[in-house]
Every structure is written in structure tokens, then in C-alpha cells.
Write a protein that holds these residues in place. Structure first.
Motif, PDB file in Angstrom:
ATOM      1  N   ALA A  49      -2.552  15.373  27.919  1.00 25.94           N
ATOM      2  CA  ALA A  49      -2.102  16.004  26.680  1.00 25.94           C
ATOM      3  C   ALA A  49      -3.269  16.173  25.711  1.00 25.94           C
ATOM      4  O   ALA A  49      -3.401  17.211  25.048  1.00 25.94           O
ATOM      5  N   GLU A  50      -4.132  15.175  25.637  1.00 25.31           N
ATOM      6  CA  GLU A  50      -5.301  15.257  24.771  1.00 25.31           C
ATOM      7  C   GLU A  50      -6.243  16.370  25.233  1.00 25.31           C
ATOM      8  O   GLU A  50      -6.772  17.140  24.427  1.00 25.31           O
ATOM      9  N   VAL A  51      -6.428  16.469  26.536  1.00 21.46           N
ATOM     10  CA  VAL A  51      -7.274  17.526  27.102  1.00 21.46           C
ATOM     11  C   VAL A  51      -6.666  18.894  26.800  1.00 21.46           C
ATOM     12  O   VAL A  51      -7.379  19.834  26.422  1.00 21.46           O
ATOM     13  N   LEU A  52      -5.346  19.013  26.941  1.00 22.06           N
ATOM     14  CA  LEU A  52      -4.689  20.289  26.638  1.00 22.06           C
ATOM     15  C   LEU A  52      -4.907  20.688  25.182  1.00 22.06           C
ATOM     16  O   LEU A  52      -5.155  21.859  24.883  1.00 22.06           O
ATOM     17  N   GLY A  53      -4.839  19.724  24.273  1.00 23.56           N
ATOM     18  CA  GLY A  53      -5.088  20.020  22.864  1.00 23.56           C
ATOM     19  C   GLY A  53      -6.515  20.475  22.626  1.00 23.56           C
ATOM     20  O   GLY A  53      -6.771  21.421  21.859  1.00 23.56           O
ATOM     21  N   SER A  54      -7.446  19.820  23.284  1.00 19.13           N
ATOM     22  CA  SER A  54      -8.862  20.188  23.141  1.00 19.13           C
ATOM     23  C   SER A  54      -9.119  21.593  23.672  1.00 19.13           C
ATOM     24  O   SER A  54      -9.769  22.413  23.005  1.00 19.13           O
ATOM     25  N   VAL A  55      -8.611  21.867  24.857  1.00 18.17           N
ATOM     26  CA  VAL A  55      -8.826  23.184  25.467  1.00 18.17           C
ATOM     27  C   VAL A  55      -8.145  24.267  24.630  1.00 18.17           C
ATOM     28  O   VAL A  55      -8.704  25.360  24.422  1.00 18.17           O
ATOM     29  N   HIS A  56      -6.960  23.965  24.129  1.00 13.77           N
ATOM     30  CA  HIS A  56      -6.259  24.949  23.291  1.00 13.77           C
ATOM     31  C   HIS A  56      -7.111  25.307  22.069  1.00 13.77           C
ATOM     32  O   HIS A  56      -7.282  26.488  21.751  1.00 13.77           O
ATOM     33  N   TYR A  57      -7.664  24.313  21.410  1.00 13.02           N
ATOM     34  CA  TYR A  57      -8.494  24.595  20.234  1.00 13.02           C
ATOM     35  C   TYR A  57      -9.720  25.416  20.623  1.00 13.02           C
ATOM     36  O   TYR A  57     -10.024  26.430  19.989  1.00 13.02           O
ATOM     37  N   LEU A  58     -10.427  24.979  21.658  1.00 11.29           N
ATOM     38  CA  LEU A  58     -11.675  25.639  22.027  1.00 11.29           C
ATOM     39  C   LEU A  58     -11.448  27.068  22.510  1.00 11.29           C
ATOM     40  O   LEU A  58     -12.219  27.974  22.165  1.00 11.29           O
ATOM     41  N   ARG A  59     -10.389  27.295  23.276  1.00 11.47           N
ATOM     42  CA  ARG A  59     -10.134  28.650  23.759  1.00 11.47           C
ATOM     43  C   ARG A  59      -9.705  29.570  22.620  1.00 11.47           C
ATOM     44  O   ARG A  59     -10.059  30.742  22.600  1.00 11.47           O
ATOM     45  N   THR A  60      -8.957  29.037  21.679  1.00 14.14           N
ATOM     46  CA  THR A  60      -8.567  29.830  20.513  1.00 14.14           C
ATOM     47  C   THR A  60      -9.795  30.136  19.660  1.00 14.14           C
ATOM     48  O   THR A  60      -9.972  31.263  19.180  1.00 14.14           O
ATOM     49  N   CYS A  62     -12.897  30.371  20.616  1.00 15.28           N
ATOM     50  CA  CYS A  62     -13.773  31.330  21.309  1.00 15.28           C
ATOM     51  C   CYS A  62     -13.057  32.619  21.694  1.00 15.28           C
ATOM     52  O   CYS A  62     -13.615  33.451  22.409  1.00 15.28           O
ATOM     53  N   LYS A  63     -11.821  32.756  21.242  1.00 19.18           N
ATOM     54  CA  LYS A  63     -11.036  33.968  21.498  1.00 19.18           C
ATOM     55  C   LYS A  63     -10.979  34.309  22.984  1.00 19.18           C
ATOM     56  O   LYS A  63     -11.079  35.467  23.380  1.00 19.18           O
ATOM     57  N   ALA A  64     -10.824  33.276  23.786  1.00 23.93           N
ATOM     58  CA  ALA A  64     -10.710  33.465  25.235  1.00 23.93           C
ATOM     59  C   ALA A  64      -9.312  33.990  25.551  1.00 23.93           C
ATOM     60  O   ALA A  64      -8.350  33.670  24.847  1.00 23.93           O
ATOM     61  N   PRO A  65      -9.194  34.790  26.598  1.00 24.87           N
ATOM     62  CA  PRO A  65      -7.867  35.283  26.957  1.00 24.87           C
ATOM     63  C   PRO A  65      -6.956  34.120  27.366  1.00 24.87           C
ATOM     64  O   PRO A  65      -7.399  33.139  27.961  1.00 24.87           O
ATOM     65  N   GLY A  66      -5.708  34.225  27.014  1.00 30.56           N
ATOM     66  CA  GLY A  66      -4.738  33.188  27.387  1.00 30.56           C
ATOM     67  C   GLY A  66      -4.885  31.917  26.585  1.00 30.56           C
ATOM     68  O   GLY A  66      -4.559  30.840  27.072  1.00 30.56           O
ATOM     69  N   GLY A  67      -5.351  32.008  25.366  1.00 29.26           N
ATOM     70  CA  GLY A  67      -5.539  30.823  24.540  1.00 29.26           C
ATOM     71  C   GLY A  67      -4.253  30.068  24.274  1.00 29.26           C
ATOM     72  O   GLY A  67      -4.243  28.842  24.190  1.00 29.26           O
ATOM     73  N   ASP A  68      -3.142  30.791  24.135  1.00 31.31           N
ATOM     74  CA  ASP A  68      -1.858  30.144  23.845  1.00 31.31           C
ATOM     75  C   ASP A  68      -1.209  29.521  25.085  1.00 31.31           C
ATOM     76  O   ASP A  68      -0.230  28.797  24.965  1.00 31.31           O
ATOM     77  N   GLU A  69      -1.749  29.814  26.265  1.00 26.56           N
ATOM     78  CA  GLU A  69      -1.206  29.230  27.496  1.00 26.56           C
ATOM     79  C   GLU A  69      -1.227  27.710  27.441  1.00 26.56           C
ATOM     80  O   GLU A  69      -0.351  27.048  27.984  1.00 26.56           O
ATOM     81  N   TRP A  70      -2.215  27.151  26.779  1.00 22.30           N
ATOM     82  CA  TRP A  70      -2.387  25.700  26.782  1.00 22.30           C
ATOM     83  C   TRP A  70      -1.351  25.031  25.903  1.00 22.30           C
ATOM     84  O   TRP A  70      -0.836  23.971  26.238  1.00 22.30           O
ATOM     85  N   ARG A  71      -1.020  25.668  24.787  1.00 21.49           N
ATOM     86  CA  ARG A  71       0.053  25.134  23.942  1.00 21.49           C
ATOM     87  C   ARG A  71       1.395  25.257  24.677  1.00 21.49           C
ATOM     88  O   ARG A  71       2.215  24.352  24.641  1.00 21.49           O
ATOM     89  N   GLU A  72       1.597  26.379  25.344  1.00 21.50           N
ATOM     90  CA  GLU A  72       2.834  26.564  26.118  1.00 21.50           C
ATOM     91  C   GLU A  72       2.907  25.556  27.262  1.00 21.50           C
ATOM     92  O   GLU A  72       3.966  25.028  27.578  1.00 21.50           O
TER      93      GLU A  72
END
Length: 138
Positions: A49-60, A62-72
């Protein structure tokens, strides 16, 4: 008389009658909290869960595609793992938020280091998911 003794004596005088009246009444019923459910892989799940939060922040960031996938993905994890267990849901949500805030406090711009960190965390998340499912999955 010493001022402290006066205070103590006045408290005894004020509380004494209330305590005497309370002796005939039953003690208040304490709410018994439901036992906190734990599963053997909760620590790994919290880390995921902590990793998912980190990746969600970083992808958002960096405007990476599918940034909201991690929150979902986190929402799906909570729905499947913590259906009627609010304490576990709170713990996992706190872990997600901790991971999100950890990188929010460090990175305000998408830098090469942020991209590397996101990739490493994605790999760690994949490893954790594989370990959890292979060891504890059906």
C-alpha cells in the motif's frame, strides 16, 4: 495549612459525596472493541500500500500515462482485503498516504531521480504482489 493540602482537602470534600452516591450504581459498561483482524501477510500488504501511494504520487507528478491506475488499484485492494474490517482499512489507507506524502515532501518537480524512484518502486510493488499471491493466494 500548606496550599497543596488545602486543594487536596477541598477536592476530597467535593468529590466525597459524589463517590458515596456512585457506590450503589453499577460501573458504566465499557464498549468492547471488536478484535483487530490480522492476517499473516498484513506487513507485506501495508508495504505494498505504501509503494502504491509512492508510485501514484510520482506518476502523477511526472504526468505518466495511467497515473490514476495506482489509486484505483489501492481502492480495489481495500475492497477485496478489508471488506468489514475498518481497522485494517485504516492501516492500509494510512500506509498509502504515508507513501504518497513521503515523496510529496521530497519531489516537487519531475526529475530524473523521481523517474528512477518510480521505476524502482513499481518493481518492488510487483515483487511484493507476486510474493503475497504465491505464498498466501488461493
Amino acid at each position: 495549612m500548606i496550599p497543596v493540602r488545602r486543594v487536596v482537602l477541598s477536592l476530597i470534600v467535593l468529590v466525597g459525596p459524589a463517590m458515596a452516591q456512585g457506590k450503589n450504581t453499577p460501573p458504566p459498561q465499557e464498549e468492547i472493541a471488536p478484535p483487530v483482524a490480522t492476517v499473516p501477510y498484513d506487513d507485506k500488504l501495508a508495504r505494498l500500500a505504501e509503494v502504491l501511494g509512492s508510485v501514484h504520487y510520482l506518476r502523477t507528478l511526472c504526468k505518466a500515462p495511467g497515473g490514476d491506475e495506482w489509486r484505483e488499484g489501492m481502492k480495489q485492494l481495500l475492497d477485496s482485503e478489508t471488506g468489514s474490517e475498518p481497522q485494517r482499512k485504516e492501516r492500509l489507507t494510512a500506509a498509502f498516504n504515508r507513501g504518497y506524502r513521503a515523496f510529496a515532501s521530497v519531489y516537487t518537480d519531475c526529475t530524473p531521480a523521481a523517474i528512477v524512484a518510480e521505476e524502482r518502486y513499481r518493481n518492488e510493488g510487483a515483487t511484493l504482489a507476486t510474493e503475497i499471491t504465491s505464498r498466501f493466494g488461493n
